[in-house]
Design an enzyme around this catalytic site. Structure first.
Site, PDB file in Angstrom:
ATOM      1  N   ASP A  69       0.680  -1.134  -0.176  1.00  0.00           N
ATOM      2  CA  ASP A  69       0.207   0.042  -0.184  1.00  0.00           C
ATOM      3  C   ASP A  69       0.856   1.404   0.007  1.00  0.00           C
ATOM      4  OD1 ASP A  69      -2.141  -1.638   0.534  1.00  0.00           O
ATOM      5  OD2 ASP A  69      -3.124  -0.631   1.997  1.00  0.00           O
ATOM      6  N   HIS A 211       3.835  -2.407   3.184  1.00  0.00           N
ATOM      7  CA  HIS A 211       3.279  -1.449   2.397  1.00  0.00           C
ATOM      8  C   HIS A 211       4.671  -0.784   1.613  1.00  0.00           C
ATOM      9  CE1 HIS A 211       0.408  -0.680   5.512  1.00  0.00           C
ATOM     10  NE2 HIS A 211       0.182   0.106   5.053  1.00  0.00           N
TER      11      HIS A 211
END
Length: 254
Positions: A69, A211
């Site tokens: 992300d 991430h």
């Protein structure tokens, strides 16, 4: 006119999306106390309904989805691409539209390497705090940017912090998206423990949150992600995109 069953389904979907689980609630803490909303019949009437909200995929194949992300990010995205290439792994990158606009070459690199790109809003906004029109703007602008950069249309949405309720689900539905949450995670703040726990609790169909952008990644995260990928691969698992994982779903083992 929307049926009562569909209205109840929309409310249930919002509740399910909010109930991420006690063990992940701290990591999902966004900028406010989350309270799920529903949409009105007038907002739904005449519009398509039926977005899926998914934490895992029901499959007996030894396949899992690794997701990243908050990118693209010039500090970390190329590191992640190199890591995945070393292990022949595919992944899904949920990207922030404004960052795609700032770093289109990185998004093209992700796409060219065969990975999937999904919608993570334009400015990493908490969609559960926004009006329906504002959510539409956040998702629609990112959709347009990803199409322009990759030449393809995204089909997946991940709400920042995992916060999504009625307006977010309706906006995702209008764009034909599936809404993707997660069952496992590897955080920079506790990467070694998270990777070990995920290995101990691995199962087909898991969706793992990581991430490659935003404020959380650091150099210590990716050796643990690589340890996780390498160990899972040795154990016979294959890393696929979320859409590939969902395409292999089955209701029961045979």
């Amino acid at each position: 006119m929307i049926s009562r069953r569909r209205l109840l389904g929309a409310a249930a979907g919002a509740t399910a999306a909010a109930a991420v689980g006690a063990e992940t609630r701290g990591a999902l803490a966004g900028p406010h106390r989350f309270r799920a909303r529903v949409v009105t019949p007038e907002q739904i009437s005449g519009r398509p309904t039926g977005t899926e909200v998914l934490f895992t995929a029901a499959t007996v194949r030894r396949e899992v989805a690794l997701t990243f992300d908050d990118g693209p990010d010039p500090r970390w995205t190329l590191t992640v691409l190199a890591l995945l290439a070393r292990h022949g792994a595919s992944a899904t990158f949920f990207q922030v539209g404004a960052r795609v606009k700032a770093h289109p070459g990185l998004t093209r690199a992700v796409h060219a390497a065969g990975h999937e790109v999904g919608n993570h809003t334009w400015e990493h906004r908490d969609v559960s705090t926004l009006s329906l029109d504002d959510v539409r703007q956040q998702l629609g602008r990112t959709d347009d940017e990803l199409r322009a950069v990759t030449g393809g249309r995204p089909s997946l949405f991940r709400p920042p912090w995992g916060h999504v309720d009625g307006p977010g689900l309706l906006a995702a539905t209008e764009l034909g998206y599936r809404t993707i949450l997660w069952s496992h995670r590897i955080r920079a703040s506790d990467a070694a423990a998270d990777a070990s726990r995920d290995l101990a609790n691995a199962s087909p169909g898991m969706i793992v949150l990581c991430h490659d952008g935003g404020p959380t990644p650091d150099a210590g995260l990716y050796p643990e992600v690589e340890r996780f990928v390498a160990a899972m691969t040795r154990d016979g698992y294959r890393f696929v995109t979320v859409s590939q994982l969902l395409a292999g779903r089955t209701a029961t083992a045979r």
